[in-house]
Design an enzyme around this catalytic site. Sequence first.
Site, PDB file in Angstrom:
ATOM      1  N   PHE A  52      -2.431   0.778 -10.975  1.00 60.12           N
ATOM      2  CA  PHE A  52      -2.960  -0.488 -10.463  1.00 60.12           C
ATOM      3  C   PHE A  52      -4.274  -0.910 -11.101  1.00 60.12           C
ATOM      4  O   PHE A  52      -4.734  -2.017 -10.859  1.00 60.12           O
ATOM      5  CB  PHE A  52      -3.103  -0.464  -8.936  1.00 60.12           C
ATOM      6  CG  PHE A  52      -3.785   0.751  -8.360  1.00 60.12           C
ATOM      7  CD1 PHE A  52      -5.141   0.953  -8.507  1.00 60.12           C
ATOM      8  CD2 PHE A  52      -3.050   1.678  -7.652  1.00 60.12           C
ATOM      9  CE1 PHE A  52      -5.762   2.064  -7.961  1.00 60.12           C
ATOM     10  CE2 PHE A  52      -3.656   2.798  -7.091  1.00 60.12           C
ATOM     11  CZ  PHE A  52      -5.024   2.988  -7.239  1.00 60.12           C
ATOM     12  N   LYS A 109       0.865  -1.178   0.000  1.00 60.38           N
ATOM     13  CA  LYS A 109       0.000   0.000   0.000  1.00 60.38           C
ATOM     14  C   LYS A 109       0.902   1.228   0.000  1.00 60.38           C
ATOM     15  O   LYS A 109       1.540   1.541   1.006  1.00 60.38           O
ATOM     16  CB  LYS A 109      -0.924   0.012   1.207  1.00 60.38           C
ATOM     17  CG  LYS A 109      -1.957   1.133   1.147  1.00 60.38           C
ATOM     18  CD  LYS A 109      -2.883   1.090   2.365  1.00 60.38           C
ATOM     19  CE  LYS A 109      -4.023   2.096   2.189  1.00 60.38           C
ATOM     20  NZ  LYS A 109      -3.544   3.481   1.984  1.00 60.38           N
ATOM     21  N   LYS A 147      -7.796  -3.564   2.005  1.00 58.23           N
ATOM     22  CA  LYS A 147      -6.563  -2.999   2.540  1.00 58.23           C
ATOM     23  C   LYS A 147      -6.316  -3.564   3.928  1.00 58.23           C
ATOM     24  O   LYS A 147      -7.233  -3.730   4.733  1.00 58.23           O
ATOM     25  CB  LYS A 147      -6.627  -1.469   2.593  1.00 58.23           C
ATOM     26  CG  LYS A 147      -7.754  -0.905   3.427  1.00 58.23           C
ATOM     27  CD  LYS A 147      -7.791   0.620   3.334  1.00 58.23           C
ATOM     28  CE  LYS A 147      -8.999   1.193   4.082  1.00 58.23           C
ATOM     29  NZ  LYS A 147      -9.099   2.659   3.936  1.00 58.23           N
TER      30      LYS A 147
END
Length: 304
Positions: free
Chosen positions: A144, A72, A220
Site C-alpha cells: 500500500f 483494512k 482507519k
Amino acid sequence: MTYLRNKYAPHLYYTTSSLTAWAFLGGLAGCLLSSSGLAVANTDKLPALQLAGSLDHADLNIDLKGYWYAEKLDGVRGYWDGRQLLTRQGNPIHAPEWFTRALPDFAIEGELWIGRQKFDHLSGVVRQQQADESRWRQVRFYLFDLPHYPGTFGQRRTMLEKWVTSIGQPHIQAVALFPFVSHQALLQQLADWTEQGAEGVMLYRSEGLYQAGRSHDLLKLKGYEDAEARVVAILPGKGKYQGMLGALLVENSAGVQFKVGSGFTDAERKAPPQMGTMITYRYNGKTRNGIPRFARFERIRLDD
C-alpha cells in the site's frame, strides 16, 4: 515536453521522462536510491512508519473529499527495508527466499495476508523462525505504500502500481483502492465488508505526504459487532485500578468464556456489574477458537 495526468490525483502531472525512469524495477530502484538520495532503512531502530489515525463513526461529517479507501486487511504489517522483511516493531520475518526474491532494493510496505478471519493462522505462519514453504504459499503481500518516496500518496501509488505490474508476481499485489464518493457510500461499503468478515476500512489522502507517526493523511474506520454475555466472575484490578474492577470474566451463548477489560468508566469500575448480569459488548471478529477479539464493555443489558 509531454505531461501525463495522475489518475489518483488528477491535479498532479508528470513528465514522460520522469515516468519512464520509474517504469521498471531497475529504473524505479535507481530513481529511489540515487536521484532521490534515498537509503536503505536503518534497522537498528524501529521502522519510521506512518500510522493511521482513528476515524470514529461520529466524526464522519468531516470532509473526506480527495481520499481513497481500501479494505483494512486483518493481517501482519510487513515492511521491506530493501534487504529484509520486518514487522512494524523491526523484528525479522523469516519468509522463504522465493517469497522475497522479487522485492526491490528500496523500501515498500504492505500487509501479509491469507484471508478474512484468518489472522491466527497467518500469525502462526509468519512468526515461525524457520519458514514453512508449503504454508507460505498461502500468503500474499498486499502493498500500500512507498515509505521513502518524497511524493504525495497519489504519486506514490502510481509508482507502486507500475513496479508491481513490472515484476508480475501473483503473491505480490497492490491493495485495491476505491475513490471516496460520499459518506453514505463509504458506510455501506464498510457494512458490506464487515458482514463478509473484514476488519474495517483504511482511507488515504491523495495529497498526503508520507510521515512517520499518526496523521490524518491515513485514517482507519473499523466496523464492529456486538453481542451479549453473562458475568461469571469479577476480576480485581491492579495498578491504578487497585481496589476496583480489573476485568469481567463472561460467558456467551456458545459457552465460550473470555475477559472484558476495557470500555468501563471509573464509576463503573468502582461499582461493576454483578455476577449473573447480562452485558452487551463490542468486538472485532473472533479467533479460531471462537473468542471475540478486542471485546470491550458497552452497557448492562436492562431487558434481561
